[in-house]
Design an enzyme around this catalytic site. Structure first.
Site, PDB file in Angstrom:
ATOM      1  N   ASP A  19      -9.445  -1.012   1.834  1.00  0.00           N
ATOM      2  CA  ASP A  19      -9.884  -0.790   3.140  1.00  0.00           C
ATOM      3  C   ASP A  19      -8.979  -0.051   3.737  1.00  0.00           C
ATOM      4  O   ASP A  19      -7.942   0.265   3.310  1.00  0.00           O
ATOM      5  CB  ASP A  19      -9.655  -2.161   3.842  1.00  0.00           C
ATOM      6  CG  ASP A  19     -10.316  -2.273   5.218  1.00  0.00           C
ATOM      7  OD1 ASP A  19     -11.209  -1.796   5.690  1.00  0.00           O
ATOM      8  OD2 ASP A  19      -9.601  -2.659   6.259  1.00  0.00           O
ATOM      9  N   GLU A  21      -7.384   1.700   8.206  1.00  0.00           N
ATOM     10  CA  GLU A  21      -7.476   1.443   9.539  1.00  0.00           C
ATOM     11  C   GLU A  21      -7.401   2.718   9.602  1.00  0.00           C
ATOM     12  O   GLU A  21      -6.820   3.729   9.360  1.00  0.00           O
ATOM     13  CB  GLU A  21      -6.413   0.603   9.901  1.00  0.00           C
ATOM     14  CG  GLU A  21      -6.431  -0.851   9.656  1.00  0.00           C
ATOM     15  CD  GLU A  21      -7.542  -1.616   9.945  1.00  0.00           C
ATOM     16  OE1 GLU A  21      -8.049  -1.361  10.976  1.00  0.00           O
ATOM     17  OE2 GLU A  21      -8.092  -2.458   8.844  1.00  0.00           O
ATOM     18  N   HIS A 161      -8.629  -6.989  10.492  1.00  0.00           N
ATOM     19  CA  HIS A 161      -8.408  -5.457  11.145  1.00  0.00           C
ATOM     20  C   HIS A 161      -7.029  -5.230  10.510  1.00  0.00           C
ATOM     21  O   HIS A 161      -6.414  -4.037  11.236  1.00  0.00           O
ATOM     22  CB  HIS A 161      -8.626  -5.456  12.576  1.00  0.00           C
ATOM     23  CG  HIS A 161      -9.947  -5.813  12.896  1.00  0.00           C
ATOM     24  ND1 HIS A 161     -11.151  -5.179  12.430  1.00  0.00           N
ATOM     25  CD2 HIS A 161     -10.496  -6.717  13.806  1.00  0.00           C
ATOM     26  CE1 HIS A 161     -12.311  -5.446  13.093  1.00  0.00           C
ATOM     27  NE2 HIS A 161     -11.618  -6.524  13.676  1.00  0.00           N
ATOM     28  N   ASP A 166      -7.789  -7.194   4.987  1.00  0.00           N
ATOM     29  CA  ASP A 166      -9.144  -6.762   4.795  1.00  0.00           C
ATOM     30  C   ASP A 166      -9.612  -6.506   3.381  1.00  0.00           C
ATOM     31  O   ASP A 166     -10.844  -6.739   2.884  1.00  0.00           O
ATOM     32  CB  ASP A 166      -9.676  -5.663   6.093  1.00  0.00           C
ATOM     33  CG  ASP A 166      -9.937  -6.529   7.154  1.00  0.00           C
ATOM     34  OD1 ASP A 166      -9.920  -7.764   7.392  1.00  0.00           O
ATOM     35  OD2 ASP A 166     -10.229  -5.686   8.061  1.00  0.00           O
TER      36      ASP A 166
END
Ligand code: SF4
Length: 962
Positions: A19, A21, A161, A166
Site C-alpha cells: 500500500d 499513501e 490510511h 493497510d
C-alpha cells in the site's frame, strides 16, 4: 482460517501485500509519501517493509487529517528514488496484492520511470482485493473501502490510511476472500471462470486458479455442495401466525388505537424510546376511522409526529381483520426503506407477527435469471470489453445465492456505474418468457409480485403506483386501501410517469436489439445461428434467411435515415433558438409544425421506413409461428424476443405519431437539445397538463379508503390549494376529512427565524449576490454552526461558492457544494460527519435532507423557491390559469413556492433536542404583500435585524441560550 493446502492449491502460499499513501489522486502530479509491503507465507506475516518519503512539497490539511502524517515527519526522510530500489528488492518476484491495486501500481510505475528505473509488473501475478471482494462477497458492506471491509471481517491491522496498517489489512483480506471462495459451489466457480477467462483483469488469475483447484478437489470438498442462500427478509416479512378469535376480538375493540398509542399503552410499555405524542394519537385514530369507514383522510403532520406508525398500525390491523391488503406508497426510496426496514418490524412485533409485509419495487430492480444465464453461457456475445466483464463478475456469486434478486441487496455491484451491464440482465417485460421460461419457478420479479398479491402490507413508491394504474393492477393485484406518504409529491410523480418521450436513442436501442451497427450482436445473429443449427430443409432455411436479410437492410436504412433526419431537425431548432450559445435548450411547443415544419417529405420518408422495419419484424414473427415445437434451439426465447420487439417498435412508432399528429388538448409538449462534443442530443417529451382528473378517477373513485399525508399540505393553514391539485375538490365532501397537526416540537424555544431587512432585492442580482456572500462570510467568521444553504439557481450557488471558498480554506472549515466531487448522499454524509461544515444545494436539497443534531443548526434560504416560469409544464399551467382569468402568480407560483419553502424550513428541527436558526435572505418576504403568506407558514414569528451587527447579535444570543 485457511488451510495451507488450500493456499498452495490457489498458488498463494506466499505473496506480498502493499500500500502507498500519497499527496493526492493524480499519479503524475501527486507524490508518494509512504510505502509499505508485508510478506505473507502460509497465511502468516513473515516480514515487512515500511518507509516514509520526503515529497518535497507541503501536505494539504486533508491529507494530514486523513493519514496523520505531517510535514515535520517527512522533512528528513529519503526521496522516492532512494526508496524504490529497496522496495523492489523487498517485493522481489512475489505475487502482489493490493486494494484497488492499479492506483498503487500507477504511482510506482510513474515514479520509477521518471527516475530511470524498471518496474516490470506485467510478469507478476497481481491480485486486487477490491474487485475480488465485490465478486466473492457481493452482499458485504455498503462501500468496499478497505476500512469498511476490515470492520466487516473483524480484521485488526493497526491504523487506517497508513501504508503498513493497510498492507497488513490487505493481505488478511485476501485470506478472508480465499476462505469465502472455498464456500462457493462448482457451478458458480465455473461461471466465474467462463467470464474471467475471455477478458483481462486483475481478478483473472485468482478466478482461474480457483476454478482449477475446484476441478482437482471437487471430490474432497463437501462444503461447496450446499448453497448458502441469503435470507429473503431483505424484502419480505412473513406472517408468524394466524390471528385466533381472541386476537381478532382484541384488534376489533373500538379503543384499540388508544390501547396502542395512549400513555401507558402498548408502545409506552414496550418501546423504551416511545414518547406520547398527541398528534400521533389523533392521526392514528383518524387513519383507523378512514380505513374502516371508506373515507379519504388528508393529514398534514409536522416533523416529529411519527406519522408512519400513525398509519401503519391501523393499516396492519385493518388488513389482519379484513384480510385485504393495504398499499403504502412513498415518493423517495429513503422513506420506502425506512418504513419497511425500521418501522414495519416494530409494528410486526407489537402486533404479534399477525401480518405479512413486502417491499415491492419496479420490475427492473430484479435480476432476470434467463438473461443472466445467457450471458454466462456466452459472455463474449454480450460483454464487449474487459471493463464490462469486470463489472459483470459481481453478479455471479450473488445470483446463485440471492432469494430476492433485488439488485439493491448486492453491494458489490454498483448499479449507478454499471447501468450498461444491469440493463442486459434486469427483468423486463419486453424480454420475459413467462411460464415458458426455464427459470419461471425461481423468477424473482414474478415471485415478489406473487408475494405482493398475498401480503397484508405492500410498500411501494409513487412511480410503481402509476405503473400499476396504467397496467390495470397487473403489478399489485386488487386492492382498495391506499396510504400515500409524501403526498405533496404525488402530482409531480403522476406528471412525469404519465408523459411520453421520443428520441433517436430510443429508436437506436430497438434497432440495436435487432442488429448492432458493427453487425456482430443482436437477435438476428441469434436467430440465424439457431435456424442453421435446427433446420435442415433448405427451402425453409432460405425463407428465414431472406427475411433476416430484409430486416438487416431495413434496420440499416432506418438507422441511417432516422439519424440524419433527427440530427437535421435538432440542428435547425438549435440554430433558430435565441439561446443557441447555451449547451442545453429546453423549449415548449404547441404545434408540431414548430418542430417538423419544413421537413414534411423527410417525416413521411422516415415514417415509411419505420413502417417497413416494423413490418419486417412482423414477417419474421409470422414465420417463427409456423415452426414445430422445439424445432430450433432456444425457440421460445427467440419467439418472445421477436414478439416484444414488434411491440416495442409499434409502440415507439405510435409515440412518434403522437408527437407529430395528435390533438394536443390537456398535454404539454417540449423539446430538449443538449450540445455535446459528439453532436446534439435531441429529445421530444410530453406530460399531462392537469393530473387531478387522473388522480380522482384512479384513486378516489376507484378505491375505498385513501390516506394522504405529508408535512406540507396546507397553505396558510388551509388545504384548499392542495385539495384542488390532488383532484380532491371534486370528490363528495362528506368522504373527505382533513386534519392539520402541528409538530410536537417546541418551535418557540427550538427555532429562531431571521428575516434581515438590510439586503438588496434579489432582482438586483449583482448587489444581492454580494449581500448574500457577506452574510455567509459573517456567519462563517463568527459562528461555528453547521449550515445548509438552499439556493434556487445553480449558477448563483456556484458563484457564491467560489467567492467564499478562500475564506473557508483560511478558517479551515469544510465547504461542500452540490455537483462538486460527490454524490448527493455522500455530500450529506460528509456534512453530517464534519460538525461545522457548510453545504450548498439547490432543488433536491430543499427536501429529504434529514440531519438531526448539531451538524445542521443554521439554514440559509437564499431566495424564495419560485419555480422557473419557463419550465414547459410550469409555463403551460400558468398559461392555463391566465386563460381562465385567474392570477397565476397568486393561484400557482406563490402557493407552490410556499410548499417548497415549508419543506426547506423543515430541515432544521428534526428532533426534540435540536436548536436552530433559519435566515431568509429574500427581502420580498417582508417587503411584499404576498410575502406575508410565507411568514404565515412559519412555525414562529421572525425577527428582522436592520444591519449585520444586529444579525450577529441575534445569532449570538440564540446560540448562547442553547
Ligand atoms: S420468467 Fe421472465 S423475468 Fe423471470 S427469469 Fe424468466 S424471462 Fe426472466
Amino acid at each position: 482460517m485457511v488451510k495451507n493446502e488450500d493456499l498452495k492449491g490457489l498458488k498463494l502460499e506466499s505473496f506480498v501485500a502493499l500500500d502507498i499513501e500519497t499527496t493526492g489522486l493524480n499519479s503524475f502530479s501527486d507524490k508518494i509519501i509512504e510505502i509499505a509491503a508485508v510478506k505473507f507465507e502460509n497465511g502468516e506475516i513473515v516480514d515487512n517493509f515500511s518507509m516514509l518519503i520526503n515529497p518535497e512539497i507541503k501536505l494539504s490539511d486533508e491529507i494530514v487529517s486523513l493519514t496523520g502524517i505531517e510535514d515535520k515527519d517527512l522533512i528528513d526522510k529519503p526521496f522516492i528514488e532512494d526508496v524504490l530500489p529497496l522496495f523492489f528488492e523487498f517485493i522481489d518476484k512475489q505475487p502482489l496484492v493490493g486494494h484497488n491495486i492499479s492506483f498503487d501500481l500507477e504511482f510506482i510505475k510513474y515514479n520509477s520511470s521518471i527516475h530511470g528505473m524498471e518496474s516490470d509488473f506485467k510478469s507478476k501475478k497481481i491480485y486486487d482485493t477490491l474487485s475480488l471482494s465485490q465478486i466473492i462477497v457481493p452482499r458485504g458492506p455498503v462501500s468496499y473501502k478497505l476500512s469498511n471491509l476490515k470492520k466487516y471481517f473483524n480484521i485488526e491491522s493497526g491504523d487506517n490510511h497508513r501504508a503498513l496498517g493497510d498492507s497488513i489489512a490487505c493481505g488478511e483480506l485476501l485470506l478472508k476472500i480465499v476462505e469465502k471462495s472455498l464456500e462457493l459451489n462448482d457451478a458458480t466457480v465455473k461461471k466465474l471462470a467462463d467470464v474471467a477467462l475471455v477478458f483481462e483483469s486483475f481478478v483473472k488469475i485468482f478466478i482461474l486458479d480457483l476454478a482449477n483447484y475446484f476441478a482437482k478437489t471437487s471430490f474432497k470438498r463437501k462444503i461447496g455442495t450446499t448453497i448458502n442462500k441469503y435470507h429473503d427478509s431483505f424484502n419480505y416479512i412473513a406472517k408468524d401466525s394466524e390471528p385466533d378469535q381472541n386476537m381478532e376480538s382484541i384488534l376489533s375493540m373500538e379503543d384499540i388505537i388508544d390501547k396502542i398509542f395512549d400513555k401507558g399503552g402498548l408502545l409506552d410499555k414496550n418501546l423504551s424510546k416511545f414518547e406520547y405524542r398527541e398528534e400521533q394519537h389523533i392521526f392514528s385514530k383518524a387513519s383507523h376511522r378512514a380505513l374502516n369507514e371508506g373515507k379519504i383522510l388528508v393529514t398534514e403532520a409536522g416533523t416529529g409526529v411519527g406519522k408512519s406508525f400513525a398509519y401503519l398500525f391501523p393499516s396492519a390491523i385493518n388488513s389482519i381483520l379484513s384480510d385485504e391488503k393495504v398499499v403504502v406508497t412513498t415518493n423517495t426510496k429513503n422513506l420506502q426503506e425506512q418504513i419497511f426496514y425500521k418501522d414495519i418490524p416494530i409494528v410486526h412485533e407489537q402486533l404479534g407477527g399477525l401480518f405479512s409485509a413486502v417491499i415491492l419495487k419496479g420490475r427492473k430492480n430484479y435480476l432476470c435469471l434467463n438473461r443472466f444465464e445467457s450471458i454466462c453461457k456466452n459472455p463474449t456475445q454480450h460483454l464487449v470489453s474487459d471493463d464490462q466483464a469486470k463489472r459483470f463478475l459481481p453478479l455471479i456469486v450473488w445470483a446463485n445465492r440471492t432469494i430476492t434478486g433485488d439488485i439493491e441487496e448486492n453491494t458489490g455491484f454498483k448499479k449507478g456505474f454499471s447501468y450498461d451491464i444491469w440493463s442486459k440482465v434486469e427483468s423486463d417485460s419486453g424480454f420475459c418468457l413467462g411460464k415458458k421460461c426455464r427459470h419461471y419457478n425461481r423468477c424473482f420479479a414474478i415471485g415478489i409480485r406473487k408475494k405482493a398479491f398475498k401480503s397484508n402490507l405492500v410498500i411501494i413508491n409513487h412511480s410503481l403506483l402509476f405503473s400499476d394504474i396504467v397496467s390495470e393492477n397487473a403489478v399489485l393485484g386488487k386492492y382498495s386501501k391506499l396510504v400515500v406518504d409524501e403526498a405533496h409529491n404525488i402530482e409531480n410523480a403522476a406528471t412525469s410517469y404519465l408523459g411520453e418521450e421520443f428520441s433517436f436513442s430510443n429508436l437506436r436501442n430497438i434497432i440495436n436489439r435487432v442488429i448492432t451497427q458493427d453487425n456482430k450482436h443482436g437477435y438476428l445473429k441469434k436467430l440465424e445461428k439457431s435456424i442453421l443449427a435446427g433446420i435442415e430443409e433448405k427451402n425453409k432455411v432460405d425463407k428465414f434467411q431472406n427475411l433476416i436479410d430484409q430486416l438487416k437492410d431495413k434496420s440499416r436504412s432506418l438507422h441511417d435515415i432516422g439519424k440524419s433526419f433527427w440530427n437535421e431537425i435538432g440542428e435547425k431548432l438549435y440554430r433558430n433558438s435565441s439561446n443557441y450559445r447555451s449547451n442545453s435548450i429546453k423549449k415548449r411547443f404547441k404545434n408540431s409544425d414548430e418542430v417538423f415544419g419544413g421537413f414534411e417529405s423527410e417525416v413521411s420518408k422516415f415514417k415509411s421506413v419505420f413502417e417497413d422495419f416494423t413490418g419486417a419484424i412482423k414477417r419474421i414473427n409470422v414465420l417463427l409461428g409456423t415452426l414445430e415445437e422445439g424445432e430450433i434451439p432456444d425457440q421460445d426465447e427467440i419467439k418472445q424476443e421477436f414478439s416484444t420487439l414488434f411491440e416495442s417498435s409499434s409502440d415507439l412508432y405510435s409515440t412518434f405519431s403522437f408527437f407529430k399528429d395528435t390533438e394536443r388538448e390537456n398535454f404539454v409538449f417540449w423539446y430538449d437539445i443538449v450540445s455535446k462534443n459528439n453532436g446534439l442530443n435531441f429529445k421530444l417529451s410530453s406530460a399531462p397538463l392537469d393530473v387531478s382528473p387522473i388522480l380522482k378517477k384512479n384513486l378516489y373513485d376507484n378505491l375505498e379508503s385513501v390516506i394522504l399525508t405529508s408535512a406540507t399540505l396546507t397553505i396558510e393553514k388551509r388545504f384548499k390549494y392542495m385539495q384542488k391539485k390532488l383532484g380532491l375538490s371534486s370528490v363528495e365532501k362528506e368522504r373527505v376529512e382533513t386534519i392539520m397537526l402541528g409538530s410536537p416540537f417546541d418551535h418557540e424555544n427550538q427555532l429562531k427565524v431571521i428575516t434581515p431587512t438590510f439586503l438588496a432585492s434579489p432582482k438586483m442580482s449583482t448587489v444581492y449576490e454580494k449581500d448574500v456572500e457577506n452574510v455567509i462570510t459573517a456567519l462563517a467568521e463568527n459562528f461555528d454552526q453547521g449550515t445548509l444553504g438552499l439556493f434556487t439557481s445553480y449558477k448563483m450557488m456556484k458563484s457564491v461558492f467560489y467567492n467564499v471558498s478562500d475564506l473557508f480554506k483560511k478558517k479551515d472549515r469544510v465547504l461542500l457544494m452540490q455537483g462538486k466531487d460527490s454524490t448527493r448522499s455522500d455530500l450529506i454524509k460528509n456534512f453530517k460527519n464534519v460538525k461545522n461544515s457548510f453545504l450548498f444545494g439547490t432543488d433536491s436539497f430543499w427536501e429529504g435532507v434529514d440531519v438531526p443534531g448539531n451538524s445542521l443548526e443554521a439554514l440559509l434560504i437564499v431566495k424564495l423557491p419560485f419555480s422557473v416560469p419557463t419550465e414547459p409544464v410550469i409555463e403551460a399551467r400558468i398559461e392555463d390559469l391566465e386563460k381562465r382569468g385567474l392570477n397565476s402568480f397568486m393561484h400557482f407560483s406563490v402557493p407552490e413556492a410556499i410548499l417548497k419553502f415549508k419543506q426547506g424550513v423543515g430541515r432544521v428541527i428534526r428532533s426534540a433536542e435540536d436548536r436552530g436558526i433559519v435566515y431568509i435572505l429574500d427581502s420580498r418576504v417582508i417587503n411584499t404583500r404576498w410575502g406575508q403568506a410565507f411568514v404565515n407558514s412559519l412555525p414562529v414569528l421572525p425577527k428582522s435585524p436592520r444591519n449585520m451587527s444586529q444579525l450577529i447579535k441575534i445569532t449570538e444570543e440564540s446560540f448562547k441560550n442553547e
